[in-house]
Motif scaffolding. Structure first.
Motif, PDB file in Angstrom:
ATOM      1  N   ARG A 161       0.817  -1.216   0.000  1.00 34.22           N
ATOM      2  CA  ARG A 161       0.000   0.000   0.000  1.00 34.22           C
ATOM      3  C   ARG A 161       0.854   1.271   0.000  1.00 34.22           C
ATOM      4  N   MET A 162       2.071   1.148  -0.444  1.00 33.83           N
ATOM      5  CA  MET A 162       2.998   2.288  -0.440  1.00 33.83           C
ATOM      6  C   MET A 162       2.849   3.065  -1.749  1.00 33.83           C
ATOM      7  N   LEU A 163       1.846   3.913  -1.799  1.00 35.82           N
ATOM      8  CA  LEU A 163       1.600   4.680  -3.013  1.00 35.82           C
ATOM      9  C   LEU A 163       0.921   6.002  -2.674  1.00 35.82           C
ATOM     10  N   PHE A 164       1.035   6.941  -3.604  1.00 34.86           N
ATOM     11  CA  PHE A 164       0.245   8.155  -3.532  1.00 34.86           C
ATOM     12  C   PHE A 164      -0.254   8.490  -4.929  1.00 34.86           C
ATOM     13  N   PHE A 187       8.155  -0.170  -4.136  1.00 37.07           N
ATOM     14  CA  PHE A 187       8.386  -1.593  -3.861  1.00 37.07           C
ATOM     15  C   PHE A 187       9.818  -1.743  -3.343  1.00 37.07           C
ATOM     16  N   VAL A 188       9.967  -2.488  -2.259  1.00 39.31           N
ATOM     17  CA  VAL A 188      11.289  -2.707  -1.668  1.00 39.31           C
ATOM     18  C   VAL A 188      11.707  -4.149  -1.898  1.00 39.31           C
ATOM     19  N   LEU A 200      10.348   2.323  -7.966  1.00 44.29           N
ATOM     20  CA  LEU A 200       9.178   3.177  -8.107  1.00 44.29           C
ATOM     21  C   LEU A 200       8.533   2.920  -9.460  1.00 44.29           C
ATOM     22  N   MET A 201       7.224   2.666  -9.447  1.00 42.12           N
ATOM     23  CA  MET A 201       6.458   2.574 -10.692  1.00 42.12           C
ATOM     24  C   MET A 201       5.501   3.757 -10.751  1.00 42.12           C
TER      25      MET A 201
END
Length: 303
Positions: A161-164, A187-188, A200-201
């Motif tokens: 859920r790491m997005l903005f 994404f890590v 990063l996408m």
């Protein structure tokens, strides 16, 4: 020999020139378009993916990214940094509303000299930075999406859920331009390693491949590098995905010139220091070496 990663960009341009669907567009200029593209750029060795087949003014692109991160929406701050890439929209609005034939230079001078004029005519509405840093819910609560992502990267790097994002439906009509680069997802890899890798996408609903995309890729790469530094990770891949990917008809000369050129090595990026937080970066912190592009190509902006 490994194929130069810039050929991904050139392949998209060639596809547009040779097979693009000819379309009318919002600006009235006309485009050649295709739907659904992807490019991947490995930044793990310090590579900074700034295209070389025409000069990209990467400092201007990074300054725009730093402006997004402030959460501001008025062009006055950009003009103070000599960044003029957003002036066309408020200038067109001013001319339409007042019947004035004020030149761009005169309009910008008034924005810089008169805070009240800037407040009335220089604001772009709730564009990128507002949504990234001050997304407002129906109950008035504001959310800092960028800070939340950085917190997750530090505390739960395996999160999905790491997005903005910036596509705030109720506020779209108030924006000078609806968000083109909409979603930033992180994404890590190598969680538990001494130095994990952060990728990063970016999902972009609409991409002007002549002028916009070279800027966007450079500034998105800068953002990945900044956030990786802040969370003590190594940059991994920048992955760019485009929906409506297009070439404006009055950019054909640009595409043909770029396609006639051979890509040169990408430059490298490192930071002069580690700022205290994501809000503390300045353009002087970006140290770019080895950038030797082909000459710049002038082309009009479609408004």
């Amino acid at each position: 020999m490994t194929r130069h990663p810039e050929f991904q960009y050139l392949d998209i341009l060639r596809t547009l020139v040779e097979h693009g669907d000819r379309r009318k567009d919002r600006t009235g200029t006309g485009t050649l378009a295709t739907f659904g593209s992807m490019m991947r750029f490995d930044m793990s060795d310090g590579t900074f993916p700034v295209y070389t087949t025409k000069r990209v003014y990467w400092k201007t692109a990074v300054k725009e990214m730093l402006w997004f991160l402030t959460g501001q929406t008025n062009i006055r701050t950009l003009l103070e940094e000599n960044v003029r890439i957003w002036t066309d929209w408020p200038l067109a609005n001013y001319r339409s509303a007042t019947g004035s034939n004020l030149s761009q230079e005169e309009f910008e001078a008034k924005i810089l000299a008169d805070a009240d004029f800037a407040s009335e005519w220089g604001d772009l509405g709730p564009v990128y930075g507002k949504q990234w840093r001050r997304w407002q819910a129906a109950d008035g609560t504001e959310y800092d999406q960028v800070a939340d992502v950085i917190l997750l990267l530090r505390n739960d790097p395996g999160s999905r859920r790491m997005l903005f994002h910036a596509w705030n439906v109720p506020e779209l009509k108030a924006m000078a331009l609806s968000p083109c680069h909409m979603t930033y997802q992180f994404f890590v890899a190598g969680i538990g390693d001494e130095v994990p890798r952060l990728s990063l996408m970016v999902t972009q609903r609409s991409s002007d491949m002549g002028l916009g995309n070279p800027f966007n890729v450079a500034q998105q790469a800068a953002l990945l590098a900044m956030i990786a530094q802040q969370v003590d990770m190594q940059p991994g891949e920048l992955i760019w995905t485009g929906g409506d990917v297009h070439l404006y008809l009055d950019h054909m000369h640009l595409a043909e010139t770029v396609l006639s050129r051979e890509p040169r090595p990408f430059p490298k990026l490192h930071f002069a220091r580690k700022p205290d937080g994501i809000d503390d970066y300045k353009i002087e912190d970006f140290v770019v070496t080895g950038y030797d592009p082909h000459p710049a190509i002038e082309a009009p902006v479609a408004v």
